[in-house]
Scaffold this active site. Sequence first.
Site, PDB file in Angstrom:
ATOM      1  N   LYS A 159       0.861  -1.188   0.000  1.00 55.77           N
ATOM      2  CA  LYS A 159       0.000   0.000   0.000  1.00 55.77           C
ATOM      3  C   LYS A 159       0.891   1.230   0.000  1.00 55.77           C
ATOM      4  O   LYS A 159       1.492   1.592   1.001  1.00 55.77           O
ATOM      5  CB  LYS A 159      -0.904   0.056   1.232  1.00 55.77           C
ATOM      6  CG  LYS A 159      -1.953   1.160   1.070  1.00 55.77           C
ATOM      7  CD  LYS A 159      -2.491   1.701   2.379  1.00 55.77           C
ATOM      8  CE  LYS A 159      -1.739   2.873   2.921  1.00 55.77           C
ATOM      9  NZ  LYS A 159      -1.709   4.096   2.077  1.00 55.77           N
ATOM     10  N   GLU A 201       9.772   1.555  10.667  1.00 54.15           N
ATOM     11  CA  GLU A 201      10.693   2.691  10.546  1.00 54.15           C
ATOM     12  C   GLU A 201       9.877   3.941  10.804  1.00 54.15           C
ATOM     13  O   GLU A 201       9.043   4.322   9.975  1.00 54.15           O
ATOM     14  CB  GLU A 201      11.301   2.740   9.134  1.00 54.15           C
ATOM     15  CG  GLU A 201      12.106   1.513   8.760  1.00 54.15           C
ATOM     16  CD  GLU A 201      13.319   1.304   9.648  1.00 54.15           C
ATOM     17  OE1 GLU A 201      13.722   2.224  10.371  1.00 54.15           O
ATOM     18  OE2 GLU A 201      13.859   0.183   9.617  1.00 54.15           O
ATOM     19  N   CYS A 206      12.870  11.845   7.774  1.00 59.17           N
ATOM     20  CA  CYS A 206      12.819  11.225   9.105  1.00 59.17           C
ATOM     21  C   CYS A 206      14.145  11.410   9.836  1.00 59.17           C
ATOM     22  O   CYS A 206      14.172  11.492  11.051  1.00 59.17           O
ATOM     23  CB  CYS A 206      12.489   9.748   8.967  1.00 59.17           C
ATOM     24  SG  CYS A 206      13.602   8.881   7.850  1.00 59.17           S
ATOM     25  N   GLU A 213       8.403  15.843  16.477  1.00 65.95           N
ATOM     26  CA  GLU A 213       8.831  15.876  15.079  1.00 65.95           C
ATOM     27  C   GLU A 213       7.959  16.894  14.327  1.00 65.95           C
ATOM     28  O   GLU A 213       6.731  16.770  14.310  1.00 65.95           O
ATOM     29  CB  GLU A 213       8.652  14.479  14.466  1.00 65.95           C
ATOM     30  CG  GLU A 213       9.179  14.385  13.061  1.00 65.95           C
ATOM     31  CD  GLU A 213       8.968  12.996  12.459  1.00 65.95           C
ATOM     32  OE1 GLU A 213       7.863  12.434  12.609  1.00 65.95           O
ATOM     33  OE2 GLU A 213       9.917  12.483  11.842  1.00 65.95           O
TER      34      GLU A 213
HETATM   35  P1  NAD Z   1       1.831   8.301   8.221  1.00 69.68           P
HETATM   36  O1  NAD Z   1       2.203   7.441   9.380  1.00 69.68           O
HETATM   37  O2  NAD Z   1       0.718   9.241   8.366  1.00 69.68           O
HETATM   38  O3  NAD Z   1       1.480   7.390   6.941  1.00 69.68           O
HETATM   39  C1  NAD Z   1       2.376   6.415   6.471  1.00 69.68           C
HETATM   40  C2  NAD Z   1       1.594   5.363   5.715  1.00 69.68           C
HETATM   41  O4  NAD Z   1       0.728   4.689   6.637  1.00 69.68           O
HETATM   42  C3  NAD Z   1       0.696   5.934   4.612  1.00 69.68           C
HETATM   43  O5  NAD Z   1       0.713   5.055   3.513  1.00 69.68           O
HETATM   44  C4  NAD Z   1      -0.670   5.952   5.285  1.00 69.68           C
HETATM   45  O6  NAD Z   1      -1.739   5.861   4.367  1.00 69.68           O
HETATM   46  C5  NAD Z   1      -0.585   4.684   6.121  1.00 69.68           C
HETATM   47  N1  NAD Z   1      -1.526   4.631   7.253  1.00 69.68           N
HETATM   48  C6  NAD Z   1      -2.136   5.671   7.892  1.00 69.68           C
HETATM   49  N2  NAD Z   1      -2.954   5.196   8.856  1.00 69.68           N
HETATM   50  C7  NAD Z   1      -2.849   3.845   8.845  1.00 69.68           C
HETATM   51  C8  NAD Z   1      -3.432   2.797   9.608  1.00 69.68           C
HETATM   52  N3  NAD Z   1      -4.302   3.052  10.581  1.00 69.68           N
HETATM   53  N4  NAD Z   1      -3.084   1.518   9.327  1.00 69.68           N
HETATM   54  C9  NAD Z   1      -2.179   1.251   8.352  1.00 69.68           C
HETATM   55  N5  NAD Z   1      -1.608   2.188   7.581  1.00 69.68           N
HETATM   56  C10 NAD Z   1      -1.924   3.482   7.824  1.00 69.68           C
HETATM   57  O7  NAD Z   1       3.188   9.037   7.799  1.00 69.68           O
HETATM   58  P2  NAD Z   1       3.383  10.088   6.616  1.00 69.68           P
HETATM   59  O8  NAD Z   1       2.774  11.372   7.057  1.00 69.68           O
HETATM   60  O9  NAD Z   1       2.980   9.480   5.324  1.00 69.68           O
HETATM   61  O10 NAD Z   1       4.996  10.204   6.604  1.00 69.68           O
HETATM   62  C11 NAD Z   1       5.703  10.990   7.490  1.00 69.68           C
HETATM   63  C12 NAD Z   1       6.197  10.165   8.666  1.00 69.68           C
HETATM   64  O11 NAD Z   1       6.980   9.071   8.207  1.00 69.68           O
HETATM   65  C13 NAD Z   1       7.124  10.964   9.580  1.00 69.68           C
HETATM   66  O12 NAD Z   1       6.793  10.689  10.911  1.00 69.68           O
HETATM   67  C14 NAD Z   1       8.503  10.415   9.249  1.00 69.68           C
HETATM   68  O13 NAD Z   1       9.462  10.542  10.262  1.00 69.68           O
HETATM   69  C15 NAD Z   1       8.201   8.994   8.943  1.00 69.68           C
HETATM   70  N6  NAD Z   1       9.262   8.407   8.123  1.00 69.68           N
HETATM   71  C16 NAD Z   1      10.142   7.545   8.721  1.00 69.68           C
HETATM   72  C17 NAD Z   1      11.196   6.997   7.986  1.00 69.68           C
HETATM   73  C18 NAD Z   1      12.150   6.031   8.619  1.00 69.68           C
HETATM   74  O14 NAD Z   1      12.832   5.344   7.881  1.00 69.68           O
HETATM   75  N7  NAD Z   1      12.231   5.945   9.934  1.00 69.68           N
HETATM   76  C19 NAD Z   1      11.346   7.337   6.633  1.00 69.68           C
HETATM   77  C20 NAD Z   1      10.434   8.207   6.050  1.00 69.68           C
HETATM   78  C21 NAD Z   1       9.387   8.739   6.822  1.00 69.68           C
END
Ligand code: NAD
Length: 478
Positions: free
Chosen positions: A169, A244, A278, A378
Amino acid sequence: MISVDRIYINGAFVRPHGTAEHAQINPATKVVIGRTLLGDAEDVDRAVAAARAAFPAFSRTDVAERQALLRRLHDAVQAREADLVRATMDEYGSPLKDTIARTRFAARAFLLARDTLETFAFERRIGRAVVRMEPLGVVGIITPWNANYTLLCSKLATAIAAGCTAVVKPSELSALQTNVLLECIHAAGLPAGVVNVVNGTGEVVGEAISGHPEIALISFTGSTRVGKRILQQASQTIKRVTLELGGKSANIILDDADLDRAIPLAVRIAFANSGQACVAGTRLLVPRSRLGEVRERLAREVAAVKVGDPWDEATTIGPLVSQTQYDRVQRYIHLGIDEGAKLLMGGPGHPPGLEHGHFVKPTVFENVSPDMTIAQEEIFGPVLCLMHYDTEEQAIDIANGTIYGLAAYVSGTDLPRARRVAARLVAGRVLINRAESSEPTAPFGGFKQSGLGREYGPFGLEGHLEPKAVMDDEGELP
Ligand code: NAD
């Protein structure tokens, strides 16, 4: 206007069963550039059934077969570099140079996984036992918008190297780039069902994946908030998880640092990916004795940062991905002011002349104390917190004083001392006198609430495998 009304199941493009739509908006202009038909739980069921059916044969492929597939995936992604770059820039707005670099890394991820297979021991001896590392099954892959297809490629590369099949997804904000990537995956000619992709929201498709009883492992990158929800869902069937998550990484400037080098690095570390990274080093820890010099250099360096059109080669900060993200960053900037931090650079609102997109001013707060919200949470935009310390011990305490532990940075000319400091930082990755990783197969992941498990190289592969110990009644090795 681009319409994406297909998902990828069992080696074919199909129309989703879901009927909800999502508008893709260019963040640099706020113009609607595409519409995506989203999948639903029924689509996830179909995708999982295809991945389940493909697993027995795929899990028995030998290393050479999987290496050949990884090579083909690399070639297919590389061949569409220009299309991937265009889709990403229109939909996400990351500056041109960064986007090209990330697209190249996306293709390369397949070759790195192929190379990891060269030396990986799938069979090991522990005393009288033979331990076989077996692929876990169907992997559910969920990605964020800030590195969507780069992460899809690296996660798929690991799953395929391990002999797992996948249901993916992507972020709902990344449908146009995913659409191009799907054509690459199709062109690579994988066996049907090995990779299946369902567009959709987290609440519908994400939840259906993380709660699906036939999925063995979730490989998730995203926020800590959603990571916790996935862990909860995964516990129902004791799924394995690689999470992650978020970060609030510290960058420690030691008192012997060469500031001509350390401050430009600090700005790059904080504002990479328009601050939506991140691993961004958003807490700059500076010895009180050098605060004046740092302020002056920082102000000069940030003033030279070009915010604007991501297609302009001089731009280093593009728009933030969405109105939601813009509002979130503005909220934190106001909060910083209300908490008593002082603005050194930037502040609320758009940079002048850039009101037509989700552009924010690169912002630096000074007089930030460790307990302020802007020093703990963050923000995920180009907002840097300048903090000072009196002793090395205090710097280490401040650096380790958040719920996160993803990355950390140290600058100093006495390398053994910088390494001693690095050894005491609670973070999955520590970079000394540099902004970017020098080893793409080193384990990547976080301590504390920055995650669980590791990605890339042998550590990432191991997370997709389950050890099985085999012993026979003669106690001899087979
Ligand atoms: P998010 O957690 O809002 O969404 C990430 C993914 O999860 C999306 O595809 C979203 O549709 C999905 N999602 C949302 N709710 C869900 C649920 N209830 N069940 C399953 N999937 C669900 O994050 P974002 O806003 O897309 O990205 C930013 C975040 O990602 C920041 O916190 C950043 O630090 C983190 N990030 C971490 C890394 C790492 O490697 N540690 C890398 C990139 C981004």
